[in-house]
Design a protein around this motif. Structure first.
Motif, PDB file in Angstrom:
ATOM      1  N   ILE A 165       0.833  -1.207   0.000  1.00  0.00           N
ATOM      2  CA  ILE A 165       0.000   0.000   0.000  1.00  0.00           C
ATOM      3  C   ILE A 165       0.864   1.253   0.000  1.00  0.00           C
ATOM      4  CG2 ILE A 165      -1.595   1.377   1.395  1.00  0.00           C
ATOM      5  CD1 ILE A 165      -3.003  -1.161   2.180  1.00  0.00           C
ATOM      6  N   ILE A 166       1.903   1.280   0.836  1.00  0.00           N
ATOM      7  CA  ILE A 166       2.795   2.444   0.897  1.00  0.00           C
ATOM      8  C   ILE A 166       3.462   2.686  -0.453  1.00  0.00           C
ATOM      9  CG2 ILE A 166       4.905   3.363   1.941  1.00  0.00           C
ATOM     10  CD1 ILE A 166       4.123   1.756   4.485  1.00  0.00           C
ATOM     11  N   LEU A 215      -3.645   7.382   3.983  1.00  0.00           N
ATOM     12  CA  LEU A 215      -3.638   5.923   3.992  1.00  0.00           C
ATOM     13  C   LEU A 215      -2.211   5.379   4.028  1.00  0.00           C
ATOM     14  CD1 LEU A 215      -4.936   3.137   3.761  1.00  0.00           C
ATOM     15  CD2 LEU A 215      -5.103   3.497   1.284  1.00  0.00           C
ATOM     16  N   GLY A 216      -1.302   6.020   3.305  1.00  0.00           N
ATOM     17  CA  GLY A 216       0.096   5.598   3.321  1.00  0.00           C
ATOM     18  C   GLY A 216       0.697   5.696   4.712  1.00  0.00           C
ATOM     19  N   HIS A 217       0.400   6.799   5.410  1.00  0.00           N
ATOM     20  CA  HIS A 217       0.896   6.963   6.782  1.00  0.00           C
ATOM     21  C   HIS A 217       0.221   5.987   7.737  1.00  0.00           C
ATOM     22  CE1 HIS A 217       3.556  10.522   6.648  1.00  0.00           C
ATOM     23  NE2 HIS A 217       2.868  10.813   5.564  1.00  0.00           N
ATOM     24  N   PHE A 276     -12.492   0.341   9.276  1.00  0.00           N
ATOM     25  CA  PHE A 276     -11.283   0.337  10.086  1.00  0.00           C
ATOM     26  C   PHE A 276     -11.515   1.031  11.425  1.00  0.00           C
ATOM     27  CE2 PHE A 276      -7.081   1.688  11.406  1.00  0.00           C
ATOM     28  CZ  PHE A 276      -6.322   0.548  11.168  1.00  0.00           C
ATOM     29  N   VAL A 277     -12.279   2.119  11.410  1.00  0.00           N
ATOM     30  CA  VAL A 277     -12.585   2.854  12.642  1.00  0.00           C
ATOM     31  C   VAL A 277     -13.336   1.965  13.631  1.00  0.00           C
ATOM     32  CG1 VAL A 277     -14.083   4.664  13.582  1.00  0.00           C
ATOM     33  CG2 VAL A 277     -12.517   5.187  11.721  1.00  0.00           C
ATOM     34  N   PHE A 328      -8.600  -1.820   2.897  1.00  0.00           N
ATOM     35  CA  PHE A 328      -8.385  -0.665   2.019  1.00  0.00           C
ATOM     36  C   PHE A 328      -8.123  -1.032   0.565  1.00  0.00           C
ATOM     37  CE2 PHE A 328      -7.672   1.390   6.127  1.00  0.00           C
ATOM     38  CZ  PHE A 328      -8.400   2.561   5.947  1.00  0.00           C
ATOM     39  N   THR A 329      -7.981  -2.324   0.261  1.00  0.00           N
ATOM     40  CA  THR A 329      -7.809  -2.720  -1.140  1.00  0.00           C
ATOM     41  C   THR A 329      -9.067  -3.360  -1.704  1.00  0.00           C
ATOM     42  OG1 THR A 329      -6.809  -4.820  -0.425  1.00  0.00           O
ATOM     43  CG2 THR A 329      -5.319  -3.013  -0.979  1.00  0.00           C
TER      44      THR A 329
END
Length: 314
Positions: A44-45, A62-64, A247-248, A290-291
């Protein structure tokens, strides 16, 4: 056993009960989860950094978030895996225990702050799309990330310092697979009531404080989506928030059970189960959440795989 009134200079992690065969099965299971977690979050990153279609605030955050998930699980899981291989208790120094607890809490707090910022980002995208690029510009996004990281690390200095100012004279055996704060408080011969109360208030401030903008943002988001006249339009609008919302629910749900309560000295078995959810399961699910629920990320992954296969063939 410890001599009365002398503080421990190292601890022994009891880890998981059971035979060596069970430990080997647990090692294989957790090693698989950890490997997939690192690979998934790294992918993802990388795609967020290299794919121009993902150059937006949502994917920047999202990367972080993926980096935080990879770091959080790396603070806990390698120590846990090493403990499963050892025939007995695993020793960890006082300084090592403090460092592990601080990094774990600091990274988790940073993640909460970032999740709140991501909720506000989704609110602006859905409820004020015409001004989205103006409000969520690169300068603002960079500051959001910097403040999140600073807040996460600075806010956990005192809680960890206060914890390790206690005298641990009851025992030096921690009934956990990492240096859990609740189990550390159990070993203290000091009166920890005030410390526990302050830690409870700080946990409420951090978790509920970062959850508040999420709740407010999603209240407005849902209200806006329901006003969209077509069902397809509603689905498209909600799809941009579905991954973050999922995710939350998982992340906040497990942490509320573990940290937001006045008594930090709950049963070790309860602690271990919830800690596994936070440090193993949630980071493992993050790449899939997320994917599998994001068309742009799936498209970027497919194109990346095609380019990789083409290079391999050539």
């Amino acid at each position: 056993m410890m001599i009365n009134h002398s503080s421990a200079t190292e601890f022994y992690l009891l880890g998981f009960p059971g035979s060596q065969e069970i430990h080997h099965i647990l090692f294989a299971t957790f090693f698989f989860f950890y490997s997939v977690t690192l690979m998934g979050n790294t992918v993802i990153i990388v795609i967020v950094c290299v794919d121009k279609r993902l150059r937006s605030p949502m994917y920047f955050f999202l990367g972080h978030l993926s980096a935080l998930e990879a770091l959080t699980t790396s603070v806990i899981v390698p120590v846990m895996l090493w403990g499963l291989l050892l025939p007995g208790m695993q020793a960890i120094s006082l300084a090592g225990c403090a460092a592990q607890l601080f990094l774990y809490l600091a990274l988790g707090t940073t993640e909460f702050a970032l999740l709140g910022a991501m909720a506000v980002d989704r609110y602006v995208a859905v409820c004020n799309p015409l001004r989205y690029s103006i409000i969520m510009n690169s300068h603002a996004c960079n500051w959001v990330v910097i403040v999140s990281w600073m807040f996460g690390f600075l806010s956990e200095i005192w809680p960890v310092y206060a914890t390790f100012q206690l005298t641990f004279c009851k025992s030096n055996q921690l009934d956990h697979f990492y240096c859990d704060r609740g189990q550390l408080l159990k070993l203290s011969c000091n009166d920890t009531l005030f410390t526990e109360f302050v830690l409870f208030l700080m946990a409420v401030f951090i978790i509920i404080g970062s959850l508040a903008p999420t709740i407010v943002s999603y209240t407005y988001i849902i209200s806006t989506i329901l006003k969209i006249p077509t069902a397809s339009g509603q689905r498209k609008a909600f799809s941009t928030c579905a991954s973050h919302f999922t995710f939350v629910v998982i992340g906040y749900g497990s942490c509320l059970f573990l940290y937001v309560k006045p008594n930090q000295k709950q049963a070790a078995e309860y602690n271990k189960i919830v800690s596994l959810l936070i440090s193993v399961l949630t980071p493992f699910l993050n790449p899939f959440i997320f994917t599998l629920r994001n068309d742009k990320v799936k498209e970027a992954l497919r194109d990346g795989m095609k380019r990789y296969c083409q290079l391999f063939k050539d």
